[in-house]
Design a protein around this motif. Structure first.
Motif, PDB file in Angstrom:
ATOM      1  N   GLY A  54      34.955  28.598  34.928  1.00 21.11           N
ATOM      2  CA  GLY A  54      34.968  29.811  35.741  1.00 21.11           C
ATOM      3  C   GLY A  54      34.030  29.685  36.928  1.00 21.11           C
ATOM      4  O   GLY A  54      32.875  29.276  36.777  1.00 21.11           O
ATOM      5  N   SER A  55      34.500  30.007  38.125  1.00 19.36           N
ATOM      6  CA  SER A  55      33.676  29.903  39.334  1.00 19.36           C
ATOM      7  C   SER A  55      32.631  31.019  39.372  1.00 19.36           C
ATOM      8  O   SER A  55      32.828  32.093  38.805  1.00 19.36           O
ATOM      9  CB  SER A  55      34.552  29.976  40.584  1.00 19.36           C
ATOM     10  N   TYR A  76      37.505  34.448  33.852  1.00 14.90           N
ATOM     11  CA  TYR A  76      38.590  33.555  34.264  1.00 14.90           C
ATOM     12  C   TYR A  76      39.403  33.126  33.035  1.00 14.90           C
ATOM     13  O   TYR A  76      38.841  32.841  31.974  1.00 14.90           O
ATOM     14  CB  TYR A  76      38.021  32.296  34.923  1.00 14.90           C
ATOM     15  N   GLY A 133      32.429  34.403  35.051  1.00 18.04           N
ATOM     16  CA  GLY A 133      31.849  33.991  36.326  1.00 18.04           C
ATOM     17  C   GLY A 133      30.459  34.511  36.626  1.00 18.04           C
ATOM     18  O   GLY A 133      29.911  34.195  37.684  1.00 18.04           O
TER      19      GLY A 133
END
Length: 326
Positions: free
Chosen positions: A21-22, A194, A224
């Motif tokens: 996940g960013s 995410y 995130g």
């Protein structure tokens, strides 16, 4: 010659998608119809003032992600919607806070975003009931897997939401936000979690937060708001606490790590709705059986190494951390 699809390769390799996940402080979501160029904000529909703002912020290294979004209702309104999700500044958090704007045209978006970043109000802001905004990447000009898997899933998702009678969930097609090889991939706001390799059954569980929590072992990419290795630890906590975990305020950090990042000491703290809380620590150790070399996208020239971790020596280190959310 057989055409290469990175999502197929990832599935065949049995890749564990957690920890991907960013991490961004702020998401700026701008409504804009398809088609989009490989670099979405270079699309002809995007005005120069917005292109320049995105480039300027990109060069400043601020943790701000700009995405284009659209949905099947886009042609029914003359307004352009802007959604800004900003990560909570509190130590313990459930995700992001939303601000929503309806502007006359996309030419006015840059001014709205500038005002927001400067702490100024805009007269086009609208107050809405709490909603979930779920973004599915369908950006086929960036990676073919996002179109191949994303578009079909988007339609399935709309049908599932209608079937469940959920009027507080909005589905959006979105430009590239990473993880093409996990297509169909999604971000669920306001949490900022995410997901990838989604199917109708797992999506229904995510929407309703019911069913077998173990379905997340396959489709959960990570939250995130947490450092990527700590996302692995958070999934372990999900398994322990079940769907109730989604109601907890959480914080996580890397305490120390080896030079090659093969061993990481991590901590995750949380507070339950009743005010009780705990802190756990664990070692995240490189998992040789899951670490793999694979192409990260359909257009990648060579394979990359993706480091995977297992959670070891998980233990409670303290209780009653209610003061952290003050």
């Amino acid at each position: 010659m057989n055409k290469f699809f990175c999502a197929e390769a990832s599935r065949q390799a049995g890749e564990d998608i957690i920890g991907s996940g960013s991490i961004f402080q702020t998401y700026v979501l701008v409504e804009c119809p398809n088609p989009w160029e490989y670099e979405a904000f270079e699309s002809k529909q995007v005005p120069d003032n917005l292109k320049n703002l995105v480039a300027e912020i990109g060069q400043s290294n601020q943790e701000i992600r700009f995405l284009l979004i659209t949905n099947n209702d886009g042609k029914k309104t003359k307004k352009t919607k802007v959604l800004i999700y900003d990560k909570s500044r509190k130590k313990l958090s459930r995700g992001y806070n939303k601000r929503e704007f309806n502007v006359g045209s996309i030419d006015q978006v840059a001014g709205v975003v500038k005002n927001y970043l400067a702490g100024k109000n805009s007269n086009c802001e609208v107050l809405t009931e709490p909603t979930r905004d779920i973004l599915v990447c369908t950006h086929g000009s960036h990676d073919q897997c996002c179109a191949r898997y994303g578009n079909g899933f988007y339609l399935q998702a709309l049908a599932t939401i209608a079937e469940l009678g959920l009027d507080n969930v909005r589905m959006w097609k979105a430009s590239h936000f990473g993880g093409h090889r996990f297509a169909p991939t999604a971000i669920d706001f306001p949490d900022g979690r995410y997901y990838g390799v989604l199917d109708p059954d797992s999506f229904k569980s995510i929407l309703t937060r019911t069913g077998d929590i173990n379905c997340l072992n396959k489709v959960y990419r990570g939250w995130g708001i947490l450092p990527n290795p700590i996302q692995v630890l958070e999934r372990e906590m999900l398994q322990r606490y079940g769907w109730d975990w989604f109601n907890y305020k959480v914080a996580g950090q890397i305490i120390e790590q080896s030079a090659d990042k093969s061993i990481i000491k991590g901590e995750i703290s949380f507070e339950k709705p009743d005010g009780s809380g705990y802190s756990y620590q664990a070692e995240l150790v490189k998992d040789e059986s899951k670490t793999l070399q694979i192409k990260g996208s359909c257009g990648a020239a060579r394979e990359s190494t993706f480091l995977k971790y297992s959670v070891e020596n998980l233990r409670v280190t303290s209780e009653m951390l209610v003061c952290l959310s003050a």
